[in-house]
Design an enzyme around this catalytic site. Structure first.
Site, PDB file in Angstrom:
ATOM      1  N   LYS A   1      -8.137  -6.332  -3.111  1.00  0.00           N
ATOM      2  CA  LYS A   1      -7.739  -4.935  -3.380  1.00  0.00           C
ATOM      3  C   LYS A   1      -6.281  -4.869  -3.831  1.00  0.00           C
ATOM      4  O   LYS A   1      -5.946  -4.199  -4.801  1.00  0.00           O
ATOM      5  CB  LYS A   1      -7.917  -4.099  -2.123  1.00  0.00           C
ATOM      6  CG  LYS A   1      -7.261  -2.725  -2.167  1.00  0.00           C
ATOM      7  CD  LYS A   1      -7.448  -1.921  -0.910  1.00  0.00           C
ATOM      8  CE  LYS A   1      -6.460  -2.226   0.166  1.00  0.00           C
ATOM      9  NZ  LYS A   1      -5.138  -1.583  -0.034  1.00  0.00           N
TER      10      LYS A   1
ATOM     11  N   CYS B   1       2.698   7.465   5.143  1.00  0.00           N
ATOM     12  CA  CYS B   1       1.316   7.354   5.624  1.00  0.00           C
ATOM     13  C   CYS B   1       1.418   6.932   7.087  1.00  0.00           C
ATOM     14  O   CYS B   1       2.505   6.755   7.627  1.00  0.00           O
ATOM     15  CB  CYS B   1       0.537   6.348   4.790  1.00  0.00           C
ATOM     16  SG  CYS B   1       1.107   4.674   5.013  1.00  0.00           S
TER      17      CYS B   1
ATOM     18  N   ASP C   1      12.840   3.275  -2.554  1.00  0.00           N
ATOM     19  CA  ASP C   1      14.234   3.126  -2.992  1.00  0.00           C
ATOM     20  C   ASP C   1      14.471   1.832  -3.763  1.00  0.00           C
ATOM     21  O   ASP C   1      15.233   1.797  -4.734  1.00  0.00           O
ATOM     22  CB  ASP C   1      15.188   3.208  -1.782  1.00  0.00           C
ATOM     23  CG  ASP C   1      14.849   2.177  -0.718  1.00  0.00           C
ATOM     24  OD1 ASP C   1      13.676   2.135  -0.277  1.00  0.00           O
ATOM     25  OD2 ASP C   1      15.727   1.379  -0.342  1.00  0.00           O
TER      26      ASP C   1
ATOM     27  N   ARG D   1       7.018   5.307   3.620  1.00  0.00           N
ATOM     28  CA  ARG D   1       6.809   4.309   2.561  1.00  0.00           C
ATOM     29  C   ARG D   1       7.837   4.570   1.445  1.00  0.00           C
ATOM     30  O   ARG D   1       7.527   5.118   0.415  1.00  0.00           O
ATOM     31  CB  ARG D   1       5.372   4.390   2.039  1.00  0.00           C
ATOM     32  CG  ARG D   1       4.291   4.249   3.098  1.00  0.00           C
ATOM     33  CD  ARG D   1       4.242   2.882   3.766  1.00  0.00           C
ATOM     34  NE  ARG D   1       3.852   1.824   2.863  1.00  0.00           N
ATOM     35  CZ  ARG D   1       2.576   1.489   2.631  1.00  0.00           C
ATOM     36  NH1 ARG D   1       1.620   2.168   3.203  1.00  0.00           N
ATOM     37  NH2 ARG D   1       2.276   0.496   1.810  1.00  0.00           N
TER      38      ARG D   1
ATOM     39  N   ASP E   1      -0.823  -7.128   7.116  1.00  0.00           N
ATOM     40  CA  ASP E   1      -2.167  -6.561   6.974  1.00  0.00           C
ATOM     41  C   ASP E   1      -3.197  -7.253   7.856  1.00  0.00           C
ATOM     42  O   ASP E   1      -4.338  -6.804   7.922  1.00  0.00           O
ATOM     43  CB  ASP E   1      -2.631  -6.645   5.515  1.00  0.00           C
ATOM     44  CG  ASP E   1      -1.843  -5.711   4.629  1.00  0.00           C
ATOM     45  OD1 ASP E   1      -1.968  -5.797   3.406  1.00  0.00           O
ATOM     46  OD2 ASP E   1      -1.072  -4.896   5.180  1.00  0.00           O
TER      47      ASP E   1
ATOM     48  N   ARG F   1     -11.887   2.109   2.364  1.00  0.00           N
ATOM     49  CA  ARG F   1     -10.853   1.959   1.327  1.00  0.00           C
ATOM     50  C   ARG F   1     -10.602   0.498   1.008  1.00  0.00           C
ATOM     51  O   ARG F   1     -10.203   0.166  -0.109  1.00  0.00           O
ATOM     52  CB  ARG F   1      -9.547   2.599   1.792  1.00  0.00           C
ATOM     53  CG  ARG F   1      -9.589   4.104   1.895  1.00  0.00           C
ATOM     54  CD  ARG F   1      -8.206   4.646   2.157  1.00  0.00           C
ATOM     55  NE  ARG F   1      -7.263   4.005   1.264  1.00  0.00           N
ATOM     56  CZ  ARG F   1      -5.947   3.903   1.510  1.00  0.00           C
ATOM     57  NH1 ARG F   1      -5.452   4.419   2.615  1.00  0.00           N
ATOM     58  NH2 ARG F   1      -5.137   3.308   0.664  1.00  0.00           N
TER      59      ARG F   1
ATOM     60  N   ARG G   1      -0.928   5.939  -2.258  1.00  0.00           N
ATOM     61  CA  ARG G   1       0.453   5.669  -2.609  1.00  0.00           C
ATOM     62  C   ARG G   1       0.583   4.440  -3.506  1.00  0.00           C
ATOM     63  O   ARG G   1       1.574   4.274  -4.192  1.00  0.00           O
ATOM     64  CB  ARG G   1       1.342   5.550  -1.403  1.00  0.00           C
ATOM     65  CG  ARG G   1       0.971   4.459  -0.437  1.00  0.00           C
ATOM     66  CD  ARG G   1       2.047   4.310   0.565  1.00  0.00           C
ATOM     67  NE  ARG G   1       3.336   4.160  -0.096  1.00  0.00           N
ATOM     68  CZ  ARG G   1       3.731   3.040  -0.706  1.00  0.00           C
ATOM     69  NH1 ARG G   1       2.915   2.021  -0.762  1.00  0.00           N
ATOM     70  NH2 ARG G   1       4.920   2.976  -1.268  1.00  0.00           N
TER      71      ARG G   1
HETATM   72  C1  EPZ Z   1       1.727  -3.692  -0.255  1.00  0.00           C
HETATM   73  O1  EPZ Z   1       2.285  -2.413  -0.028  1.00  0.00           O
HETATM   74  C2  EPZ Z   1       0.279  -3.597   0.192  1.00  0.00           C
HETATM   75  N1  EPZ Z   1      -0.427  -2.577  -0.580  1.00  0.00           N
HETATM   76  C3  EPZ Z   1       0.199  -3.256   1.685  1.00  0.00           C
HETATM   77  O2  EPZ Z   1      -1.182  -3.321   2.057  1.00  0.00           O
HETATM   78  C4  EPZ Z   1       0.946  -4.316   2.476  1.00  0.00           C
HETATM   79  O3  EPZ Z   1       0.942  -3.964   3.837  1.00  0.00           O
HETATM   80  C5  EPZ Z   1       2.390  -4.407   1.965  1.00  0.00           C
HETATM   81  O4  EPZ Z   1       2.403  -4.676   0.540  1.00  0.00           O
HETATM   82  C6  EPZ Z   1       3.173  -5.511   2.662  1.00  0.00           C
HETATM   83  O5  EPZ Z   1       2.557  -6.736   2.422  1.00  0.00           O
HETATM   84  C7  EPZ Z   1      -0.771  -2.847  -1.862  1.00  0.00           C
HETATM   85  O6  EPZ Z   1      -0.485  -3.899  -2.399  1.00  0.00           O
HETATM   86  C8  EPZ Z   1      -1.552  -1.782  -2.574  1.00  0.00           C
HETATM   87  P1  EPZ Z   1       6.092  -3.278   0.456  1.00  0.00           P
HETATM   88  P2  EPZ Z   1       3.774  -2.095  -0.581  1.00  0.00           P
HETATM   89  O7  EPZ Z   1       6.820  -2.546  -0.612  1.00  0.00           O
HETATM   90  O8  EPZ Z   1       4.063  -2.906  -1.761  1.00  0.00           O
HETATM   91  C9  EPZ Z   1       9.816  -1.482   2.715  1.00  0.00           C
HETATM   92  C10 EPZ Z   1      -3.174  -2.591   3.025  1.00  0.00           C
HETATM   93  O9  EPZ Z   1      -3.482  -2.408   4.222  1.00  0.00           O
HETATM   94  N2  EPZ Z   1      10.205  -0.925   1.415  1.00  0.00           N
HETATM   95  O10 EPZ Z   1       5.904  -4.740   0.302  1.00  0.00           O
HETATM   96  O11 EPZ Z   1       3.903  -0.617  -0.673  1.00  0.00           O
HETATM   97  C11 EPZ Z   1       8.521  -0.873   3.240  1.00  0.00           C
HETATM   98  O12 EPZ Z   1       8.788   0.351   3.904  1.00  0.00           O
HETATM   99  C12 EPZ Z   1      -1.828  -2.118   2.506  1.00  0.00           C
HETATM  100  O13 EPZ Z   1      -3.902  -3.177   2.173  1.00  0.00           O
HETATM  101  C13 EPZ Z   1      11.439  -0.290   1.317  1.00  0.00           C
HETATM  102  O14 EPZ Z   1      12.189  -0.181   2.289  1.00  0.00           O
HETATM  103  O15 EPZ Z   1       4.659  -2.602   0.635  1.00  0.00           O
HETATM  104  C14 EPZ Z   1       8.041  -1.941   4.172  1.00  0.00           C
HETATM  105  O16 EPZ Z   1       8.728  -1.837   5.393  1.00  0.00           O
HETATM  106  C15 EPZ Z   1      -1.029  -1.382   3.586  1.00  0.00           C
HETATM  107  N3  EPZ Z   1      11.805   0.219   0.107  1.00  0.00           N
HETATM  108  C16 EPZ Z   1       8.453  -3.238   3.464  1.00  0.00           C
HETATM  109  O17 EPZ Z   1       9.496  -2.864   2.556  1.00  0.00           O
HETATM  110  C17 EPZ Z   1      11.002   0.104  -1.006  1.00  0.00           C
HETATM  111  O18 EPZ Z   1      11.409   0.563  -2.097  1.00  0.00           O
HETATM  112  C18 EPZ Z   1       7.348  -3.915   2.674  1.00  0.00           C
HETATM  113  O19 EPZ Z   1       6.750  -2.927   1.862  1.00  0.00           O
HETATM  114  C19 EPZ Z   1       9.758  -0.544  -0.873  1.00  0.00           C
HETATM  115  C20 EPZ Z   1       9.376  -1.058   0.353  1.00  0.00           C
END
Ligand code: EPZ
Length: 433
Positions: A22, A116, A124, A121, A310, A402, A92
């Site tokens: 996914k 969420c 920045d 989420r 995850d 999902r 998102r």
């Molecule tokens: C991806 O989300 C996945 N979703 C998530 O899977 C997964 O949990 C996550 O990566 C971490 O591996 C998809 O790929 C569709 P991140 P993403 O940006 O990219 C912080 C599932 O269950 N952050 O890697 O949105 C953020 O808050 C879903 O399949 C910032 O601070 O996650 C988090 O603490 C849930 N600023 C960390 O980084 C930003 O601009 C990692 O988030 C972006 C992220």
């Protein structure tokens, strides 16, 4: 809304095939907008999130069709630059449309996604990346406005307080492939899903080096062409099924489970004493039916190649029935413990201390009515219900749909006593308040 009724306590046995990933297919769909030629994507999982991404892309003007089961073709001859709130807020991951829109149209107006249940989420780091590539970035009435008229290659550092960002890396990558000049992304995410995205982009004519590392170098090109791509198997689904075997004392062969994508999970399964074997490069077999003594362990979630956030909830369910004291620390999404109160309803002894869950494992859980809250918490509740003695009712299973295709049918094929019922079928005295 449907519910699952589960009668636990039965070891699962058999073979299960993992679906396409996914978290690879969502940015890969977005990448198809980078060209006006047709892009064919194979091994696409049958998930509500995928159908939803297709709907948003059609709204933008792309032709998106499912030609055969698992095979989709996308062709974006013309595109609109605006992704509205009522679509983005429902998923998102659609924020990863920003990169392709900026690259293709030099302009994007995309709604801020909002948070969420697993936590705020923020995006920045995405916006910092776009600004570094010369985009004008402004936020007006809940929408991000990106002006890409001066888009150009640059050095970008994408590390945040929780490490790298998967979709942030995807966004900046997809903007950079059509940005004049060279881009270097430091502290890039190296999740297998990002590697898969890079493979498609290269097949479309992009120039990317450092693929799979935390430093990506991109040489911008004028345009990209169509391609055909097969999505990698879903390592999170694979890990979830391995844990289903472990928690039920079963014998499950998981086809599509790649040891090179699951090293951190396998390391922890080994540490806790769960017997498993590598049958082939893409097949793992958990043998929890063999006599073994499980011991507690500690888990810290980190960006890849660390332990995947995850899989944290699903692993916590296993540790809840692993006698002894285990500690699970969430370094990626510190609030990602929505499964804990529901596991406690099944008798789990877990205390939350800041970003850590202290789990006093017992040798059994008891079935109970529980409420799913997000995708991976729901998976943890299904695993716990499969192991628990007695009957469980899991409400709001649309969360699990999902990210897992027909999970009830596929678990039933492994011998699980699980059935999907309309919410009305749930005994009145058990319905959640
Ligand atoms: C991806 O989300 C996945 N979703 C998530 O899977 C997964 O949990 C996550 O990566 C971490 O591996 C998809 O790929 C569709 P991140 P993403 O940006 O990219 C912080 C599932 O269950 N952050 O890697 O949105 C953020 O808050 C879903 O399949 C910032 O601070 O996650 C988090 O603490 C849930 N600023 C960390 O980084 C930003 O601009 C990692 O988030 C972006 C992220």
């Amino acid at each position: 809304m449907d519910v699952f009724r589960v009668n636990g306590g039965r070891p699962l046995r058999g073979t299960i095939q993992v679906s396409g990933a996914k978290n690879a297919v969502l940015p890969i769909f977005a990448a198809a907008l980078l060209t006006d030629e047709a892009v064919t994507i194979r091994n696409v999982p049958n998930l509500s999130d995928v159908r939803f991404m297709a709907e948003i892309m059609r709204h933008l003007g792309a032709e998106v069709s499912a030609d055969a089961p698992g095979t989709w073709t996308i062709r974006a001859r013309t595109l609109d630059n605006r992704a509205p709130y009522d679509l983005v807020r429902k998923m998102r991951a659609s924020v990863c449309l920003m990169g392709p829109l900026v690259a293709r149209l030099r302009s994007a107006i995309v709604s801020l996604p909002g948070g969420c249940v697993i936590g705020p989420r923020p995006i920045d780091l995405h916006l910092k990346g776009f600004a570094a590539l010369g985009c004008g970035v402004s936020i007006e009435s809940g929408y991000v406005h990106l002006d890409g008229r001066h888009l150009r290659g640059a050095d970008v550092f994408l590390g945040g307080r929780h490490g790298s960002t998967a979709l942030g890396t995807a966004n900046i990558l997809m903007a950079a492939v059509l940005a004049p000049g060279r881009t270097r992304i430091e502290s890039a995410a190296c999740e297998p899903e990002i590697v898969d995205l890079c493979r498609l982009l290269v097949a479309m004519g992009a120039k990317i080096s450092g693929i799979g590392s935390h430093a990506l170098e991109i040489e911008g090109v004028e345009r990209l062409h169509g391609a055909t791509h097969t999505v990698i198997p879903d390592r999170i689904e694979a890990g979830t099924f391995l844990l289903a075997g472990a928690i039920t004392g079963g014998d499950i062969t998981v086809e599509g489970a790649r040891g090179d994508h699951l090293a951190a999970l396998l390391d922890k399964l080994r540490e806790t004493g769960v017997p498993f074997e590598t049958v082939g490069p893409e097949t793992l077999r958990v043998r929890a039916d063999r006599p073994h003594r499980r011991v507690p362990t500690d888990i810290v979630t980190m960006p890849h190649p660390g332990f995947a956030t995850d899989l944290q909830a699903q692993m916590s369910a296993l540790l809840a029935v692993t006698p002894g004291l285990s500690i699970v620390t969430e370094k990626v999404f510190p609030n990602r413990f929505m499964h804990v109160p529901e596991l406690q309803r099944m008798g789990a002894d877990i205390a939350i201390e800041g970003p850590s869950a202290i789990i006093k494992g017992s040798d059994r859980l008891s079935g109970a009515p529980v409420m799913a809250s997000d995708l991976r918490a729901s998976a943890a509740l299904v695993l716990a219900a499969l192991a628990a003695h007695g009957e469980s009712w899991i409400q709001r299973v649309y969360h699990i749909d999902r990210g897992y295709d027909r999970v009830d049918e596929r678990l039933r094929a492994l011998g699980a006593d699980i059935e999907r019922l309309p919410a009305e079928a749930m005994p009145r005295h058990l319905v959640g308040e």
